[in-house]
Scaffold this active site. Structure first.
Site, PDB file in Angstrom:
ATOM      1  N   CYS A   1      52.205 -11.409  24.828  1.00 44.77           N
ATOM      2  CA  CYS A   1      51.581 -11.172  26.124  1.00 44.77           C
ATOM      3  C   CYS A   1      50.183 -10.572  25.939  1.00 44.77           C
ATOM      4  O   CYS A   1      49.242 -10.932  26.636  1.00 44.77           O
ATOM      5  CB  CYS A   1      52.468 -10.237  26.934  1.00 44.77           C
TER       6      CYS A   1
ATOM      7  N   CYS B   1      57.364  -7.444  29.281  1.00 46.91           N
ATOM      8  CA  CYS B   1      56.010  -7.139  29.659  1.00 46.91           C
ATOM      9  C   CYS B   1      55.694  -7.831  30.983  1.00 46.91           C
ATOM     10  O   CYS B   1      55.691  -9.051  31.063  1.00 46.91           O
ATOM     11  CB  CYS B   1      55.126  -7.660  28.522  1.00 46.91           C
TER      12      CYS B   1
END
EC number: 2.8.1.13
Length: 395
Positions: free
Chosen positions: A100, A200
């Protein structure tokens, strides 16, 4: 005046990061990333991103900085979620947080920030950035955060020099309690907010259930391998080269021919990961069962009793050439070279003594002490002192 876009997540860390930048005289813009639409897999009926974006907005108003929301859910699905499923299907365990940062926060998001005329992107990560001069050019360093409990440099282990050059980490010099204290003094709504868990930016997603929606369940057996199995006590064959020795140490043991006993059933080997203890639902053993290996092709999960089971430990791992990433490109090893480092194979693991050995097809990371549950698809990161030099995907 330099312009910084700060990724406001609705948490305390990024709130304080924005405040500090403003204090340092930057022109600050707050940007909230929406990365997830599918509310069917979040736990409970809270809608975390709505709450978070609202908190981020209130923080921006309090600090007197402009604020907007960007929707990156398409890119997120394509770059993170789809990748995760394909990795799980192969029996590997990806790390969405590392990806991410590399693919979303410091790529897609960074490009949006630059299109807004920003000089830098800032996040609320507990890590620091350094710079040194070498052969007349500036080289950026990724350094551990001051708060040993919260150091998040591991999650940024895939960043490049280019990404680092435009990154700022304002809270890297602070500890978590200091960050909360600043937020409380400013009376920010996020001061007491609990740290986010789960993937995330997806909010509270339960991974197994999330996986079950996409990966078809198929019943298979759980096999227990005894700790005194012969496969652990075989004499090491004679090898002609170091590379062969390391390959032997890093190998995946084939348990098909090892005598074990069937102790239960599972709904799909691809839901499980090495070192995992929960979720097997097999009782009656003297010590808890740990997963020592999964075979997704034959759909078998292999287990052993206790966290000291020999099937959990290995002293070496391999990273294929195209999966090796050097943050410090100037220190990258050439074929035949080696380097003593400190390494970790998961977030928050204490650093371990290791040596990197570079060969033609890739690199072996050889540990001084055998490591438990080295997991394919996860990242190994290597350090000198408090600097991360690079990382790679465990093969």
């Amino acid at each position: 005046m330099k312009r910084v876009v700060v990724g406001l997540s609705g948490g305390v860390d990024s709130s304080v990061a924005a405040y500090l930048l403003k204090e340092q005289g930057y022109e600050v813009i707050g940007l909230f990333m929406k990365n997830w639409h599918d509310d069917s897999v979040t736990i409970s009926n809270e809608c975390p991103w709505l709450e978070d974006s609202n908190d981020a907005l209130l923080v921006a108003e309090k600090l007197g900085i402009p604020f907007q929301t960007v929707d990156l859910s398409e890119q997120y699905k394509e770059k993170i979620v789809d990748y995760m499923f394909s990795e799980y299907e192969k029996g590997r365990t990806p790390n969405p947080d590392v990806l991410c940062n590399r693919e979303i926060k410091f790529d897609v998001f960074m490009k949006i920030a630059m299109s807004l005329g920003a000089d830098y992107v800032a996040t609320g990560h507990y890590c620091r950035k350094g710079a040194i001069e070498k052969d007349g050019k500036e080289i950026y360093q990724l350094l551990a955060g001051k708060d040993g409990n919260k150091d998040q440099s591991y999650f940024l282990c895939q960043l490049s020099q280019d990404q680092l050059s435009k990154a700022l980490f304002p809270i890297g010099e602070l500890t978590k309690p200091e960050v909360r204290e600043i937020a409380a003094k400013l009376d920010l709504i996020t001061a007491e907010k609990k740290d986010s868990q789960g993937l995330c930016f997806i909010g509270k997603v339960r991974l197994p259930e999330f996986l079950q929606q996409k990966l078809q369940p198929k019943e298979g057996i759980i096999v227990e391998i005894p700790a005194d199995a012969e496969v652990y006590n075989q004499e090491q064959p004679q090898f002609d080269s170091e590379e062969e020795v390391f390959a032997y140490e890093a190998r995946k043991i084939n348990y098909l021919k090892v005598p074990g006993k069937v102790v239960g059933k599972h709904q799909g080997a691809h839901y499980f990961t090495k070192g995992q203890r929960k979720g097997l639902n097999v009782g009656g053993t003297k010590e808890p069962l740990f997963i020592i290996e999964t075979d997704v092709e034959k759909n078998i999960v292999y287990t052993g009793q206790g966290n000291q089971h020999p099937g959990l430990f290995k002293s070496a791992l391999f990273v294929a050439s195209d999966e090796i990433h050097w943050i410090r490109e100037d220190l990258a090893l050439k074929e035949g070279e080696k380097m003593e480092v400190m390494a970790r194979i998961r977030y928050r693991q204490p650093l371990q003594k290791a040596t990197l050995h570079q060969f033609k097809d890739g690199m072996y990371v050889v540990f001084e002490n055998p490591q438990s549950a080295i997991t394919e698809g996860q990242f190994v990161a290597w350090h000198l002192n408090d600097e991360i030099l690079g990382s790679g995907v465990i093969a």
